[in-house]
Design a protein around this motif. Sequence first.
Motif, PDB file in Angstrom:
ATOM      1  N   MET A   1       0.860  -1.082  -0.114  1.00 48.00           N
ATOM      2  CA  MET A   1       0.123   0.001   0.176  1.00 48.00           C
ATOM      3  C   MET A   1       0.802   1.150  -0.071  1.00 48.00           C
ATOM      4  O   MET A   1       1.716   1.401   0.590  1.00 48.00           O
ATOM      5  CB  MET A   1      -0.866  -0.086   1.185  1.00 48.00           C
ATOM      6  N   VAL A   2       0.518   2.233  -0.699  1.00 48.38           N
ATOM      7  CA  VAL A   2       1.082   3.653  -0.744  1.00 48.38           C
ATOM      8  C   VAL A   2       0.158   4.521  -0.346  1.00 48.38           C
ATOM      9  O   VAL A   2      -0.810   4.925  -0.584  1.00 48.38           O
ATOM     10  CB  VAL A   2       1.483   3.646  -2.156  1.00 48.38           C
ATOM     11  N   PHE A   3       0.792   5.536   0.813  1.00 50.62           N
ATOM     12  CA  PHE A   3      -0.216   6.321   1.334  1.00 50.62           C
ATOM     13  C   PHE A   3       0.568   7.655   1.095  1.00 50.62           C
ATOM     14  O   PHE A   3       1.680   7.763   0.958  1.00 50.62           O
ATOM     15  CB  PHE A   3       0.159   6.261   2.832  1.00 50.62           C
ATOM     16  N   ASP A   4      -0.232   8.821   0.809  1.00 49.91           N
ATOM     17  CA  ASP A   4       0.116   9.964   0.615  1.00 49.91           C
ATOM     18  C   ASP A   4       0.452  10.691   1.738  1.00 49.91           C
ATOM     19  O   ASP A   4      -0.474  10.659   2.742  1.00 49.91           O
ATOM     20  CB  ASP A   4      -1.275  10.922  -0.184  1.00 49.91           C
ATOM     21  N   GLY A   5       1.576  11.461   1.915  1.00 51.00           N
ATOM     22  CA  GLY A   5       1.668  12.013   2.904  1.00 51.00           C
ATOM     23  C   GLY A   5       2.579  11.336   4.016  1.00 51.00           C
ATOM     24  O   GLY A   5       3.051  10.222   3.624  1.00 51.00           O
ATOM     25  N   PRO A   6       3.239  11.834   4.971  1.00 48.78           N
ATOM     26  CA  PRO A   6       4.257  11.252   5.760  1.00 48.78           C
ATOM     27  C   PRO A   6       3.698  10.332   6.895  1.00 48.78           C
ATOM     28  O   PRO A   6       4.638   9.392   7.374  1.00 48.78           O
ATOM     29  CB  PRO A   6       4.789  12.445   6.634  1.00 48.78           C
ATOM     30  N   GLY A   7       2.528  10.201   7.209  1.00 48.98           N
ATOM     31  CA  GLY A   7       1.898   9.452   8.019  1.00 48.98           C
ATOM     32  C   GLY A   7       0.713   8.488   7.465  1.00 48.98           C
ATOM     33  O   GLY A   7       0.717   8.085   6.501  1.00 48.98           O
ATOM     34  N   ALA A   8      -0.416   8.771   8.142  1.00 51.45           N
ATOM     35  CA  ALA A   8      -1.757   8.426   7.441  1.00 51.45           C
ATOM     36  C   ALA A   8      -2.236   9.114   6.364  1.00 51.45           C
ATOM     37  O   ALA A   8      -1.584  10.231   6.099  1.00 51.45           O
ATOM     38  CB  ALA A   8      -2.765   8.654   8.587  1.00 51.45           C
ATOM     39  N   ASP A   9      -2.772   8.396   5.594  1.00 50.41           N
ATOM     40  CA  ASP A   9      -2.974   8.773   4.243  1.00 50.41           C
ATOM     41  C   ASP A   9      -3.693  10.207   4.304  1.00 50.41           C
ATOM     42  O   ASP A   9      -4.752  10.311   4.955  1.00 50.41           O
ATOM     43  CB  ASP A   9      -3.814   7.833   3.543  1.00 50.41           C
ATOM     44  N   THR A 117       3.981  18.145   8.723  1.00 50.82           N
ATOM     45  CA  THR A 117       5.607  17.757   8.893  1.00 50.82           C
ATOM     46  C   THR A 117       6.276  19.323   8.527  1.00 50.82           C
ATOM     47  O   THR A 117       6.061  19.947   7.536  1.00 50.82           O
ATOM     48  CB  THR A 117       6.055  16.781   8.080  1.00 50.82           C
ATOM     49  N   GLN A 118       7.264  19.796   9.291  1.00 49.43           N
ATOM     50  CA  GLN A 118       8.082  20.889   8.886  1.00 49.43           C
ATOM     51  C   GLN A 118       9.239  20.768   9.523  1.00 49.43           C
ATOM     52  O   GLN A 118       9.498  20.519  10.764  1.00 49.43           O
ATOM     53  CB  GLN A 118       7.402  22.083   9.340  1.00 49.43           C
ATOM     54  N   TRP A 119      10.306  21.108   9.097  1.00 42.69           N
ATOM     55  CA  TRP A 119      11.840  20.965   9.428  1.00 42.69           C
ATOM     56  C   TRP A 119      12.259  19.571  10.000  1.00 42.69           C
ATOM     57  O   TRP A 119      12.814  19.764  10.800  1.00 42.69           O
ATOM     58  CB  TRP A 119      12.012  22.210  10.653  1.00 42.69           C
ATOM     59  N   GLU A 149       1.862  11.694  18.577  1.00 45.82           N
ATOM     60  CA  GLU A 149       3.020  11.373  18.304  1.00 45.82           C
ATOM     61  C   GLU A 149       3.701  12.420  17.804  1.00 45.82           C
ATOM     62  O   GLU A 149       3.399  13.095  17.051  1.00 45.82           O
ATOM     63  CB  GLU A 149       2.837  10.154  17.405  1.00 45.82           C
ATOM     64  N   ILE A 150       4.905  12.525  17.985  1.00 43.92           N
ATOM     65  CA  ILE A 150       5.864  13.637  17.485  1.00 43.92           C
ATOM     66  C   ILE A 150       7.043  12.725  17.009  1.00 43.92           C
ATOM     67  O   ILE A 150       7.945  11.868  17.894  1.00 43.92           O
ATOM     68  CB  ILE A 150       6.357  14.562  18.568  1.00 43.92           C
ATOM     69  N   GLU A 151       7.621  12.989  15.929  1.00 38.42           N
ATOM     70  CA  GLU A 151       8.505  12.139  15.167  1.00 38.42           C
ATOM     71  C   GLU A 151       9.684  13.103  14.556  1.00 38.42           C
ATOM     72  O   GLU A 151       9.182  14.083  13.693  1.00 38.42           O
ATOM     73  CB  GLU A 151       8.117  11.189  14.141  1.00 38.42           C
ATOM     74  N   PRO A 152      10.907  12.955  15.101  1.00 39.47           N
ATOM     75  CA  PRO A 152      11.279  12.212  16.067  1.00 39.47           C
ATOM     76  C   PRO A 152      11.057  12.533  17.206  1.00 39.47           C
ATOM     77  O   PRO A 152      10.685  13.737  17.484  1.00 39.47           O
ATOM     78  CB  PRO A 152      13.203  12.593  15.801  1.00 39.47           C
ATOM     79  N   PRO A 153      11.210  11.666  18.235  1.00 36.66           N
ATOM     80  CA  PRO A 153      10.569  11.920  19.644  1.00 36.66           C
ATOM     81  C   PRO A 153      11.304  12.897  20.417  1.00 36.66           C
ATOM     82  O   PRO A 153      12.432  13.076  20.107  1.00 36.66           O
ATOM     83  CB  PRO A 153      10.696  10.591  20.324  1.00 36.66           C
TER      84      PRO A 153
END
Length: 167
Positions: A1-9, A117-119, A149-153
Amino acid sequence: MVFDGPGADIDQQTDTGELTANWDGFTDNSGSIARYDWAIGTTTGGTEVGGWENVGDVKTATRTGLALTVGVTYYVAVRAYDAAGNVSEPAVSDGVTVTSGGSSGGGSGAVLASSVTQWGITWRFAEPMPVGQFCNGDWWVVGPVEIVEIEPPVQTDGAGRVLNGSM
């Protein structure tokens, strides 16, 4: 599966300069996946915006420096290679449409998103929230919002300073 965006689609984004996708579920009976290629198109499986690019063995990629058009839907295609060089059929995202944004807040120009997502930092929300971007690219979110959630933690270094924090 391919999701648009950095996490959930996500189905919409306001950023016209970059596109991020992530994927999962590729398997190989003869061994592990050696690398992934990805491409971006305005048609399902197309490469009109960005041709096939090797991203190594990671499961996410971002392409910057794009000139995406508001109102157009973009699709990400991903294919996997095993160590022997065998290639999978491409898997394709359901597409992300670029919408107008860049307002100063209050919900005008907002789209629903499960994360921003930024920086190099991604903030994931408990549920999709109205988000948008100021003209300088900084994100705003219409809240209240629960960040799950914050990634990186967030981490503390040896001197007691907090790294990857948020305000």
